[in-house]
Enzyme design. Structure first.
Site, PDB file in Angstrom:
ATOM      1  N   ARG A  46      37.077 -36.509  33.292  1.00 40.17           N
ATOM      2  CA  ARG A  46      36.637 -36.007  31.911  1.00 40.17           C
ATOM      3  C   ARG A  46      37.598 -36.663  30.986  1.00 40.17           C
ATOM      4  NH1 ARG A  46      38.750 -32.069  29.952  1.00 40.17           N
ATOM      5  NH2 ARG A  46      38.502 -30.526  31.733  1.00 40.17           N
ATOM      6  N   TYR A  98      16.480 -38.989  12.101  1.00 33.47           N
ATOM      7  CA  TYR A  98      16.021 -38.756  13.202  1.00 33.47           C
ATOM      8  C   TYR A  98      16.020 -37.171  13.504  1.00 33.47           C
ATOM      9  CZ  TYR A  98      16.066 -38.678  18.401  1.00 33.47           C
ATOM     10  OH  TYR A  98      15.638 -38.180  19.740  1.00 33.47           O
ATOM     11  N   ASP A 170      24.349 -44.265  11.782  1.00 34.77           N
ATOM     12  CA  ASP A 170      23.334 -44.353  13.174  1.00 34.77           C
ATOM     13  C   ASP A 170      22.743 -45.669  13.300  1.00 34.77           C
ATOM     14  OD1 ASP A 170      21.724 -43.971  15.149  1.00 34.77           O
ATOM     15  OD2 ASP A 170      21.132 -42.039  14.623  1.00 34.77           O
ATOM     16  N   LYS A 195      18.579 -45.910  23.924  1.00 31.53           N
ATOM     17  CA  LYS A 195      17.420 -46.820  23.583  1.00 31.53           C
ATOM     18  C   LYS A 195      17.958 -48.294  23.885  1.00 31.53           C
ATOM     19  CE  LYS A 195      16.356 -42.610  22.051  1.00 31.53           C
ATOM     20  NZ  LYS A 195      16.711 -42.266  20.638  1.00 31.53           N
TER      21      LYS A 195
HETATM   22  C1  LIG Z   1      17.301 -41.087  20.242  1.00 29.82           C
HETATM   23  C2  LIG Z   1      18.204 -40.903  19.034  1.00 29.82           C
HETATM   24  C3  LIG Z   1      19.237 -40.318  18.862  1.00 29.82           C
HETATM   25  C4  LIG Z   1      19.729 -39.322  19.613  1.00 29.82           C
HETATM   26  O1  LIG Z   1      20.001 -39.863  20.965  1.00 29.82           O
HETATM   27  P1  LIG Z   1      20.010 -38.978  22.353  1.00 29.82           P
HETATM   28  O2  LIG Z   1      20.592 -40.028  23.439  1.00 29.82           O
HETATM   29  O3  LIG Z   1      18.363 -38.857  22.769  1.00 29.82           O
HETATM   30  O4  LIG Z   1      20.449 -37.900  22.324  1.00 29.82           O
HETATM   31  C5  LIG Z   1      19.725 -40.374  17.459  1.00 29.82           C
HETATM   32  N1  LIG Z   1      19.292 -41.153  16.504  1.00 29.82           N
HETATM   33  C6  LIG Z   1      18.268 -42.028  16.781  1.00 29.82           C
HETATM   34  C7  LIG Z   1      17.897 -42.881  15.706  1.00 29.82           C
HETATM   35  C8  LIG Z   1      17.654 -42.198  18.019  1.00 29.82           C
HETATM   36  O5  LIG Z   1      16.708 -42.741  18.200  1.00 29.82           O
END
Ligand SMILES: *Cc1c(COP(=O)(O)O)cnc(C)c1O
Length: 383
Positions: A46, A98, A170, A195
């Site tokens: 961890r 998001y 982000d 993603k």
């Molecule tokens: C998918 C996504 C998240 C969240 O991420 P997870 O891996 O699904 O927890 C946050 N911001 C954006 C822009 C996303 O597309």
């Protein structure tokens, strides 16, 4: 080192014990110590794991940062950032956030006394109005989901710096190949590695990168104390995915350009949202801060009804009807009933998520097959 080389080599070296060129999957929870406290920098997985550390170093280099931290999901990464705050602190964020981030802010952290404001981040006057002694952080997302609005990162981060606020971006939709927020003044860059970074729709993961030792130490404290860490197998998959990030993003962007132009030519289509289009309201900002425009496109239909949208999204064969984005395969989705269903209709429509809005995650297949698939789907719709 150029980013096309960093994706493959950044922060990585052959395994010191065997020479293995690919980072081994250190599937272990614990590490032998010679004497109590005498070890090779790893005690418990961890806290530290060599596969995760390799990924974290790679992420740090990709974003031109110094410190990378990997989490078990994008939301776990965001959660760690919010923990830098204290009850009473205020955050200014975009009104086009998001959905999962919005839920985490509003549904979880608001209860613990953190106050969130959601506004259009193109309005510096509104930022000045909201600014007070409790304001501690600006949370930026760009391009946004699903209407692909662009926030001027440099402008908002310099406003944040002037007011001594932390700025976080982000960077999930753009990836470090297309956009580097730390170079534009951000303190922390965040990714859903689920993603484009992972890129193959097979790993859920999150990441943070910063240049600031103090911020990194605090984030590490929360990563280790709260424990939302990814396993070594997932870290290996993310590293493997990142090696082709530049090739994939080039093709995602190229295909998206072709599909956006095709959509603009269709009589059934009302609006097309892709930051690479001259018609996009933030095209000039996008051109300045991004290297290319990415693979996400949204569009609305002239006949703005859920039924019409359902007809189309159910008729494609190469585009798979599914949530998520950023994988090699093309996906099609209907935000109003899928990703954004939890937002009330009126509020949703105000931010551009109309009933007929359709979102594409354009993959890296051959453009002809993608165009023909959409063409067939349009032609199959009732006239
Ligand atoms: C998918 C996504 C998240 C969240 O991420 P997870 O891996 O699904 O927890 C946050 N911001 C954006 C822009 C996303 O597309």
């Amino acid at each position: 080192m150029k980013i096309e080389t960093k994706t493959i080599h950044g922060g990585l070296k052959p395994d010191s014990s065997t020479g293995a060129v690919m980072t081994p999957i250190y599937q272990t929870t614990t590490y032998a110590q010679e004497r109590p406290g005498m070890h090779k920098g790893f005690e418990y997985s961890r806290s530290q794991n060599p596969t995760r550390q390799a990924l974290e170093n790679n992420l740090a280099e990709l974003e031109n940062g110094k410190f990378g931290l990997a989490f078990s999901s994008g939301l776990a990464a965001i959660d760690a950032v919010v923990k830098l705050l204290s009850p009473g602190d205020e955050v200014i964020s975009t009104n086009d956030l998001y959905g999962g981030t919005y839920r985490l802010f509003n549904g979880v952290w608001e209860r613990y006394g953190i106050v969130f404001h959601f506004i259009g981040l193109d309005d510096l006057d509104r930022l000045d109005e909201l600014m007070n002694s409790k304001t501690k952080m600006v949370w930026i997302e760009t391009p946004t989901n699903p209407t692909l609005k662009i926030v001027d990162i440099e402008r908002v981060c310099s406003w944040a710096k002037k007011n001594k606020l932390l700025s976080v971006v982000d960077n999930t939709f753009a990836t470090p190949y297309l956009q580097n927020p730390l170079d534009l003044g951000a303190d922390i860059v965040m990714h859903s590695a689920t993603k484009y970074l992972g890129g193959h729709s097979d790993v859920v993961m999150g990441a943070l990168v910063t240049r600031d030792q103090q911020i990194a130490d605090q984030l590490y404290f929360y990563q280790n104390s709260c424990g939302a860490v990814p396993g070594p197998q997932d870290c290996f998959l993310a590293l493997r995915g990142i090696k082709t990030l530049h090739l994939r993003m080039d093709r995602h962007s190229e295909n998206a350009a072709g599909i956006a132009a095709f959509l603009e030519s269709r009589p059934e289509v009302e609006n097309v949202y892709w930051p690479g289009l001259k018609s996009h309201p933030n095209h000039e900002i996008a051109k300045r801060q991004m290297r290319n425009f990415g693979g996400m496109i949204s569009f609305s239909l002239r006949d703005d009804t859920v039924d019409r949208a359902f007809e189309l999204v159910s008729a494609t064969k190469v585009f798979t009807l599914a949530e998520s984005l950023g994988g090699v395969e093309s996906l099609i989705g209907h935000p109003a009933t899928m990703t954004h269903a939890s937002i009330p209709r009126e509020k949703r429509q105000k931010s551009g998520v109309v009933d007929s809005l359709i979102r594409l995650s354009v993959g890296i297949e051959h453009i002809d097959d993608l165009r023909e698939d959409l063409e067939r789907a349009f032609n199959s719709m009732k006239k």
